[in-house]
Design a protein around this motif. Structure first.
Motif, PDB file in Angstrom:
ATOM      1  N   TRP A   1       6.571  31.417 -32.785  1.00 16.24           N
ATOM      2  CA  TRP A   1       5.381  30.994 -32.433  1.00 16.24           C
ATOM      3  C   TRP A   1       4.358  31.149 -33.297  1.00 16.24           C
ATOM      4  O   TRP A   1       3.289  30.399 -33.740  1.00 16.24           O
ATOM      5  CB  TRP A   1       5.054  31.702 -31.093  1.00 16.24           C
ATOM      6  N   TRP A   2       4.153  32.354 -33.798  1.00 14.60           N
ATOM      7  CA  TRP A   2       3.194  33.031 -34.874  1.00 14.60           C
ATOM      8  C   TRP A   2       3.458  32.114 -36.176  1.00 14.60           C
ATOM      9  O   TRP A   2       2.257  31.613 -36.649  1.00 14.60           O
ATOM     10  CB  TRP A   2       3.436  34.374 -35.189  1.00 14.60           C
ATOM     11  N   MET A   3       4.485  31.838 -36.749  1.00 16.72           N
ATOM     12  CA  MET A   3       4.576  31.128 -37.885  1.00 16.72           C
ATOM     13  C   MET A   3       4.141  29.743 -37.858  1.00 16.72           C
ATOM     14  O   MET A   3       3.686  29.120 -38.757  1.00 16.72           O
ATOM     15  CB  MET A   3       6.150  31.300 -38.276  1.00 16.72           C
ATOM     16  N   LEU A   4       4.284  29.300 -36.848  1.00 13.63           N
ATOM     17  CA  LEU A   4       3.954  27.634 -36.639  1.00 13.63           C
ATOM     18  C   LEU A   4       2.488  27.526 -36.200  1.00 13.63           C
ATOM     19  O   LEU A   4       1.740  26.623 -37.081  1.00 13.63           O
ATOM     20  CB  LEU A   4       4.672  27.039 -35.295  1.00 13.63           C
ATOM     21  N   ARG A   5       1.912  28.565 -36.053  1.00 14.23           N
ATOM     22  CA  ARG A   5       0.310  28.739 -36.042  1.00 14.23           C
ATOM     23  C   ARG A   5      -0.184  29.127 -37.269  1.00 14.23           C
ATOM     24  O   ARG A   5      -1.449  28.574 -37.817  1.00 14.23           O
ATOM     25  CB  ARG A   5      -0.236  29.713 -34.895  1.00 14.23           C
ATOM     26  N   TRP A   6       0.777  29.733 -38.099  1.00 16.03           N
ATOM     27  CA  TRP A   6       0.403  30.168 -39.482  1.00 16.03           C
ATOM     28  C   TRP A   6       0.179  28.768 -40.359  1.00 16.03           C
ATOM     29  O   TRP A   6      -0.577  28.942 -41.387  1.00 16.03           O
ATOM     30  CB  TRP A   6       1.458  30.985 -40.060  1.00 16.03           C
ATOM     31  N   VAL A   7       1.154  27.813 -40.107  1.00 20.81           N
ATOM     32  CA  VAL A   7       1.126  26.630 -41.055  1.00 20.81           C
ATOM     33  C   VAL A   7       0.025  25.597 -40.062  1.00 20.81           C
ATOM     34  O   VAL A   7       0.336  24.328 -40.259  1.00 20.81           O
ATOM     35  CB  VAL A   7       2.276  25.970 -41.282  1.00 20.81           C
ATOM     36  N   GLY A   8      -0.571  25.868 -39.169  1.00 20.39           N
ATOM     37  CA  GLY A   8      -1.544  25.022 -38.526  1.00 20.39           C
ATOM     38  C   GLY A   8      -0.961  24.272 -37.312  1.00 20.39           C
ATOM     39  O   GLY A   8      -1.673  23.338 -36.953  1.00 20.39           O
ATOM     40  N   HIS A   9       0.010  24.570 -36.843  1.00 18.83           N
ATOM     41  CA  HIS A   9       0.519  23.803 -35.724  1.00 18.83           C
ATOM     42  C   HIS A   9       0.324  24.722 -34.195  1.00 18.83           C
ATOM     43  O   HIS A   9       1.041  25.694 -33.993  1.00 18.83           O
ATOM     44  CB  HIS A   9       2.147  23.799 -35.637  1.00 18.83           C
ATOM     45  N   GLU A  10      -0.433  24.095 -33.253  1.00 19.66           N
ATOM     46  CA  GLU A  10      -0.998  24.718 -32.331  1.00 19.66           C
ATOM     47  C   GLU A  10      -0.163  24.602 -30.981  1.00 19.66           C
ATOM     48  O   GLU A  10      -0.357  25.403 -30.239  1.00 19.66           O
ATOM     49  CB  GLU A  10      -2.490  24.508 -31.816  1.00 19.66           C
ATOM     50  N   LYS A  11       0.611  23.262 -31.140  1.00 23.52           N
ATOM     51  CA  LYS A  11       1.381  23.141 -29.728  1.00 23.52           C
ATOM     52  C   LYS A  11       2.520  23.782 -29.970  1.00 23.52           C
ATOM     53  O   LYS A  11       3.772  23.368 -29.837  1.00 23.52           O
ATOM     54  CB  LYS A  11       1.576  21.504 -29.887  1.00 23.52           C
ATOM     55  N   VAL A  12       2.682  25.130 -29.586  1.00 21.01           N
ATOM     56  CA  VAL A  12       3.821  25.964 -29.600  1.00 21.01           C
ATOM     57  C   VAL A  12       3.600  27.009 -28.501  1.00 21.01           C
ATOM     58  O   VAL A  12       2.640  27.582 -28.460  1.00 21.01           O
ATOM     59  CB  VAL A  12       4.226  26.521 -31.014  1.00 21.01           C
ATOM     60  N   ALA A  13       4.680  27.162 -27.897  1.00 18.21           N
ATOM     61  CA  ALA A  13       4.632  28.267 -26.882  1.00 18.21           C
ATOM     62  C   ALA A  13       6.044  28.636 -26.583  1.00 18.21           C
ATOM     63  O   ALA A  13       7.126  28.312 -27.417  1.00 18.21           O
ATOM     64  CB  ALA A  13       4.270  27.477 -25.519  1.00 18.21           C
ATOM     65  N   VAL A  14       6.043  30.066 -25.904  1.00 22.84           N
ATOM     66  CA  VAL A  14       7.179  30.818 -25.936  1.00 22.84           C
ATOM     67  C   VAL A  14       7.769  30.611 -24.252  1.00 22.84           C
ATOM     68  O   VAL A  14       6.927  30.663 -23.284  1.00 22.84           O
ATOM     69  CB  VAL A  14       6.955  32.420 -26.046  1.00 22.84           C
ATOM     70  N   LEU A  15       9.030  30.263 -24.181  1.00 20.39           N
ATOM     71  CA  LEU A  15       9.452  30.066 -22.761  1.00 20.39           C
ATOM     72  C   LEU A  15       9.585  31.842 -21.995  1.00 20.39           C
ATOM     73  O   LEU A  15      10.172  32.718 -22.707  1.00 20.39           O
ATOM     74  CB  LEU A  15      11.039  29.866 -22.889  1.00 20.39           C
ATOM     75  N   ASP A  16       8.793  31.839 -21.214  1.00 21.27           N
ATOM     76  CA  ASP A  16       8.621  33.288 -20.436  1.00 21.27           C
ATOM     77  C   ASP A  16       9.845  33.624 -19.914  1.00 21.27           C
ATOM     78  O   ASP A  16      10.289  32.925 -18.959  1.00 21.27           O
ATOM     79  CB  ASP A  16       7.274  33.058 -19.496  1.00 21.27           C
ATOM     80  N   GLY A  17      10.162  34.691 -20.241  1.00 23.54           N
ATOM     81  CA  GLY A  17      11.688  35.258 -19.732  1.00 23.54           C
ATOM     82  C   GLY A  17      12.801  34.924 -20.350  1.00 23.54           C
ATOM     83  O   GLY A  17      13.974  35.429 -20.218  1.00 23.54           O
ATOM     84  N   GLY A  18      12.797  33.749 -21.163  1.00 24.35           N
ATOM     85  CA  GLY A  18      13.873  33.726 -22.096  1.00 24.35           C
ATOM     86  C   GLY A  18      15.233  33.173 -21.379  1.00 24.35           C
ATOM     87  O   GLY A  18      15.173  32.333 -20.516  1.00 24.35           O
ATOM     88  N   VAL A  19      16.341  33.509 -22.111  1.00 26.76           N
ATOM     89  CA  VAL A  19      17.652  33.075 -21.636  1.00 26.76           C
ATOM     90  C   VAL A  19      17.702  33.980 -20.264  1.00 26.76           C
ATOM     91  O   VAL A  19      18.287  33.151 -19.222  1.00 26.76           O
ATOM     92  CB  VAL A  19      18.767  33.577 -22.580  1.00 26.76           C
ATOM     93  N   PRO A  20      17.523  34.815 -19.885  1.00 26.27           N
ATOM     94  CA  PRO A  20      17.632  35.514 -18.500  1.00 26.27           C
ATOM     95  C   PRO A  20      16.936  34.687 -17.416  1.00 26.27           C
ATOM     96  O   PRO A  20      17.472  34.440 -16.439  1.00 26.27           O
ATOM     97  CB  PRO A  20      17.034  36.834 -18.538  1.00 26.27           C
ATOM     98  N   CYS A  21      15.677  34.204 -17.793  1.00 25.45           N
ATOM     99  CA  CYS A  21      14.812  33.484 -16.727  1.00 25.45           C
ATOM    100  C   CYS A  21      15.541  32.055 -16.569  1.00 25.45           C
ATOM    101  O   CYS A  21      15.554  31.605 -15.189  1.00 25.45           O
ATOM    102  CB  CYS A  21      13.420  33.063 -17.391  1.00 25.45           C
ATOM    103  N   TRP A  22      15.953  31.510 -17.726  1.00 21.10           N
ATOM    104  CA  TRP A  22      16.686  30.106 -17.539  1.00 21.10           C
ATOM    105  C   TRP A  22      17.947  30.208 -16.526  1.00 21.10           C
ATOM    106  O   TRP A  22      18.421  29.607 -15.857  1.00 21.10           O
ATOM    107  CB  TRP A  22      17.052  29.698 -19.062  1.00 21.10           C
ATOM    108  N   ARG A  23      18.689  31.475 -16.927  1.00 24.98           N
ATOM    109  CA  ARG A  23      19.932  31.726 -16.096  1.00 24.98           C
ATOM    110  C   ARG A  23      19.624  31.981 -14.818  1.00 24.98           C
ATOM    111  O   ARG A  23      20.364  31.507 -13.970  1.00 24.98           O
ATOM    112  CB  ARG A  23      20.919  32.906 -16.756  1.00 24.98           C
ATOM    113  N   ARG A  24      18.601  32.783 -14.563  1.00 22.31           N
ATOM    114  CA  ARG A  24      18.141  33.166 -13.176  1.00 22.31           C
ATOM    115  C   ARG A  24      17.746  31.896 -12.369  1.00 22.31           C
ATOM    116  O   ARG A  24      18.022  31.926 -10.993  1.00 22.31           O
ATOM    117  CB  ARG A  24      16.977  34.100 -13.218  1.00 22.31           C
ATOM    118  N   ALA A  25      17.144  30.953 -12.947  1.00 18.78           N
ATOM    119  CA  ALA A  25      16.892  29.763 -12.234  1.00 18.78           C
ATOM    120  C   ALA A  25      17.970  28.889 -12.059  1.00 18.78           C
ATOM    121  O   ALA A  25      17.777  27.528 -11.563  1.00 18.78           O
ATOM    122  CB  ALA A  25      15.674  29.064 -13.163  1.00 18.78           C
TER     123      ALA A  25
END
Length: 281
Positions: free
Chosen positions: A105-129
């Motif tokens: 996420w930070w590295m993409l912002r470092w090279v000027g790409h703002e359209k980047v986000a993190v999946l809140d909860g990651g793999v556990p969240c995806w599995r839980r859903a």
């Protein structure tokens, strides 16, 4: 455009969207092959894998830390090869509380790409859903990704110049025992930068260590640490410039924008014995 966090439902709604690109960033500092093995065993549909050492770090020279940044152009070329263009919404995830996803996420912002986000909860969240995983490795046509002006990291000299400036705050994301110097299992020297405050990245997460706390909770906690300092005067630091991105992301979630990463972090700092260090709380 999502620039901090997305939910599993939001990501699931865009799995077939050609303007979205998903990256699996799972990693284990003690078992560097774990992430890729886990990815091949099963990942979020459409996701590509990025390795912390190969894809999200540059060459080490003994003085630039354990995870130095790669060249901007090399990283941009990697993103282009993965099909990330200037209008692509990128989503990163991992299985480790989002610490490695935050690095991308930070590295993409470092090279000027703002359209980047993190999946809140990651793999556990995806599995839980009860969302599906797949084993197929996708391929995408290259895209015209180019470096643009973005987030500026600090170097060791930049940090050294600000050590005694009360307007600045150095925030260390490592576990308390590493911050104090009582335990150090990754770097040859224990301790922390003089004047730094410890904000363990794990404190950004809920009691289950899965989802980020609410923006309101994070704002209250970081305000208590900043004590009136401007967010732009916060220097984010950790062991090697990875978990510090988690604190940086958490501050952005809280609406405290503009803190900056000391990319080399402790592993770079302690490589030069002339730099001052501190121990204890």
């Amino acid at each position: 455009m999502s620039t901090t966090l997305v939910t599993a439902d939001e990501l699931a709604a865009h799995l077939d969207d050609p303007h979205w690109r998903i990256f699996d960033c799972r990693h284990d500092l003690q078992d560097i092959g774990y992430g890729e093995k886990a990815y091949l065993k099963g990942h979020i549909p459409g996701a590509l894998f990025l390795h912390l050492d190969r894809d999200l770090s540059g060459e080490k020279n003994g003085a630039n830390g354990r995870h130095p940044l790669p060249g901007k152009e090399a990283f941009a070329a990697k993103m282009a090869a993965c099909g990330v263009g200037p209008d692509t919404q990128v989503v990163a995830y991992d299985n480790e509380g989002s610490i490695f996803a935050s690095r991308l996420w930070w590295m993409l912002r470092w090279v000027g790409h703002e359209k980047v986000a993190v999946l809140d909860g990651g793999v556990p969240c995806w599995r839980r859903a009860k969302r599906e995983f797949e084993t197929a490795v996708p391929t995408y046509p290259p895209a015209p990704f180019a470096v643009r002006a973005g987030a500026l990291p600090y170097g060791a000299d930049d940090v050294l110049e600000r050590l005694d400036d009360p307007q600045f705050l150095i925030l260390d994301a490592r576990a308390p025992e590493r911050f104090s110097g009582e335990e150090e299992n990754l770097d040859p020297v224990g301790g922390h930068l003089p004047g730094a405050i410890n904000r363990f990245y794990f404190d950004n997460l809920d009691d289950a260590g899965c989802f980020f706390k609410t923006a309101e909770e994070l704002r209250e906690e970081f305000d208590a640490v900043l004590k009136g300092r401007l967010p732009q005067n916060v220097i984010q630091q950790c062991g090697s410039g990875v978990t510090a991105c988690h604190n940086l992301l958490a501050m952005e979630v809280a609406g405290l924008n503009g803190s900056r990463l000391y990319a080399g972090s402790w592993s770079e700092w302690c490589a030069d014995p002339s730099r001052p260090i501190a121990t204890g709380e």
